[in-house]
Write a protein that holds these residues in place. Sequence first.
Motif, PDB file in Angstrom:
ATOM      1  N   ALA A  11      11.271  10.119   7.676  1.00  0.00           N
ATOM      2  CA  ALA A  11      10.998  11.340   6.905  1.00  0.00           C
ATOM      3  C   ALA A  11      12.319  12.100   6.810  1.00  0.00           C
ATOM      4  O   ALA A  11      12.935  12.422   7.830  1.00  0.00           O
ATOM      5  CB  ALA A  11       9.939  12.195   7.604  1.00  0.00           C
ATOM      6  N   VAL A  12      12.758  12.351   5.600  1.00  0.00           N
ATOM      7  CA  VAL A  12      14.052  13.005   5.389  1.00  0.00           C
ATOM      8  C   VAL A  12      13.951  14.477   5.779  1.00  0.00           C
ATOM      9  O   VAL A  12      13.099  15.211   5.282  1.00  0.00           O
ATOM     10  CB  VAL A  12      14.511  12.862   3.920  1.00  0.00           C
ATOM     11  CG1 VAL A  12      15.845  13.571   3.709  1.00  0.00           C
ATOM     12  CG2 VAL A  12      14.614  11.392   3.534  1.00  0.00           C
ATOM     13  N   VAL A  22      21.532  15.529  -1.347  1.00  0.00           N
ATOM     14  CA  VAL A  22      21.002  14.218  -0.980  1.00  0.00           C
ATOM     15  C   VAL A  22      21.392  13.918   0.473  1.00  0.00           C
ATOM     16  O   VAL A  22      22.193  14.622   1.074  1.00  0.00           O
ATOM     17  CB  VAL A  22      21.508  13.103  -1.927  1.00  0.00           C
ATOM     18  CG1 VAL A  22      21.019  13.343  -3.352  1.00  0.00           C
ATOM     19  CG2 VAL A  22      23.026  13.004  -1.895  1.00  0.00           C
ATOM     20  N   VAL A  23      20.832  12.849   1.014  1.00  0.00           N
ATOM     21  CA  VAL A  23      21.099  12.487   2.409  1.00  0.00           C
ATOM     22  C   VAL A  23      22.579  12.172   2.600  1.00  0.00           C
ATOM     23  O   VAL A  23      23.166  11.386   1.847  1.00  0.00           O
ATOM     24  CB  VAL A  23      20.240  11.280   2.829  1.00  0.00           C
ATOM     25  CG1 VAL A  23      20.607  10.816   4.231  1.00  0.00           C
ATOM     26  CG2 VAL A  23      18.758  11.636   2.760  1.00  0.00           C
ATOM     27  N   ARG A  71      15.998  12.635  -1.011  1.00  0.00           N
ATOM     28  CA  ARG A  71      16.100  14.095  -0.980  1.00  0.00           C
ATOM     29  C   ARG A  71      15.240  14.657   0.142  1.00  0.00           C
ATOM     30  O   ARG A  71      14.428  13.945   0.717  1.00  0.00           O
ATOM     31  CB  ARG A  71      15.667  14.660  -2.320  1.00  0.00           C
ATOM     32  CG  ARG A  71      16.542  14.208  -3.465  1.00  0.00           C
ATOM     33  CD  ARG A  71      16.055  14.769  -4.791  1.00  0.00           C
ATOM     34  NE  ARG A  71      16.928  14.336  -5.875  1.00  0.00           N
ATOM     35  CZ  ARG A  71      18.018  14.986  -6.251  1.00  0.00           C
ATOM     36  NH1 ARG A  71      18.381  16.090  -5.655  1.00  0.00           N
ATOM     37  NH2 ARG A  71      18.761  14.521  -7.231  1.00  0.00           N
ATOM     38  N   PRO A  72      15.380  15.951   0.417  1.00  0.00           N
ATOM     39  CA  PRO A  72      14.574  16.559   1.483  1.00  0.00           C
ATOM     40  C   PRO A  72      13.086  16.315   1.270  1.00  0.00           C
ATOM     41  O   PRO A  72      12.585  16.373   0.151  1.00  0.00           O
ATOM     42  CB  PRO A  72      14.879  18.053   1.365  1.00  0.00           C
ATOM     43  CG  PRO A  72      16.178  18.134   0.645  1.00  0.00           C
ATOM     44  CD  PRO A  72      16.234  16.930  -0.251  1.00  0.00           C
ATOM     45  N   LEU A 105      13.831   1.067  -4.110  1.00  0.00           N
ATOM     46  CA  LEU A 105      14.885   0.698  -3.171  1.00  0.00           C
ATOM     47  C   LEU A 105      16.032   1.690  -3.330  1.00  0.00           C
ATOM     48  O   LEU A 105      16.596   1.825  -4.415  1.00  0.00           O
ATOM     49  CB  LEU A 105      15.377  -0.725  -3.439  1.00  0.00           C
ATOM     50  CG  LEU A 105      16.496  -1.230  -2.537  1.00  0.00           C
ATOM     51  CD1 LEU A 105      16.039  -1.309  -1.082  1.00  0.00           C
ATOM     52  CD2 LEU A 105      16.971  -2.595  -3.017  1.00  0.00           C
ATOM     53  N   THR A 106      16.382   2.393  -2.249  1.00  0.00           N
ATOM     54  CA  THR A 106      17.436   3.401  -2.323  1.00  0.00           C
ATOM     55  C   THR A 106      18.746   2.919  -1.712  1.00  0.00           C
ATOM     56  O   THR A 106      19.809   3.397  -2.106  1.00  0.00           O
ATOM     57  CB  THR A 106      17.008   4.708  -1.632  1.00  0.00           C
ATOM     58  OG1 THR A 106      16.802   4.460  -0.240  1.00  0.00           O
ATOM     59  CG2 THR A 106      15.733   5.257  -2.246  1.00  0.00           C
ATOM     60  N   ALA A 107      18.658   2.009  -0.753  1.00  0.00           N
ATOM     61  CA  ALA A 107      19.887   1.498  -0.122  1.00  0.00           C
ATOM     62  C   ALA A 107      19.579   0.204   0.615  1.00  0.00           C
ATOM     63  O   ALA A 107      18.449  -0.017   1.059  1.00  0.00           O
ATOM     64  CB  ALA A 107      20.457   2.522   0.845  1.00  0.00           C
ATOM     65  N   THR A 108      20.605  -0.617   0.736  1.00  0.00           N
ATOM     66  CA  THR A 108      20.522  -1.827   1.545  1.00  0.00           C
ATOM     67  C   THR A 108      21.696  -1.803   2.510  1.00  0.00           C
ATOM     68  O   THR A 108      22.847  -1.658   2.091  1.00  0.00           O
ATOM     69  CB  THR A 108      20.596  -3.097   0.665  1.00  0.00           C
ATOM     70  OG1 THR A 108      19.531  -3.050  -0.288  1.00  0.00           O
ATOM     71  CG2 THR A 108      20.477  -4.349   1.505  1.00  0.00           C
TER      72      THR A 108
END
Length: 140
Positions: A11-12, A22-23, A71-72, A105-108
């Motif tokens: 959970a961001v 953004v993170v 995002r949050p 998919l946001t990142a690998t």
Amino acid sequence: MGAMSFSYPVAVKFSEIDLAGVVFNSHYLTWCEDAKMAFLDDVGFGPYWFAEHGRLALVRHAEIDWTASLRPLDHADIRVVVERIGTSSFTLRHEIWRRGESALLTATCVITYVWFDTAAGAKAPLDSHFREALEASRVA
């Protein structure tokens, strides 16, 4: 032979957000470390096992590819898959998927870990039982 997917929820938090909204990049590696430890615990090699046996799985190499932002208050799942098992190292692929009506998919993050013997102060061959657990997790 397919790969079994292990999933770890994230959970961001607002404290993880940078000025762009953004993170912040480094949090992805922190999340992957948490997901790795949960995955290893799930296959029978949690943090207490490592402490009791004088072993560590140290990061040797890490690559991150970002494809979308988190995002949050977003919720995501980190899917952990064993990508490679070597003599004294192993590689995990961490796919970070944003939850929602259609998962994204946001990142690998592909991270190689080296098996480290704390008493010897050097890398060592993977424990045979650990290797078996990793291999078993790869079977669908």
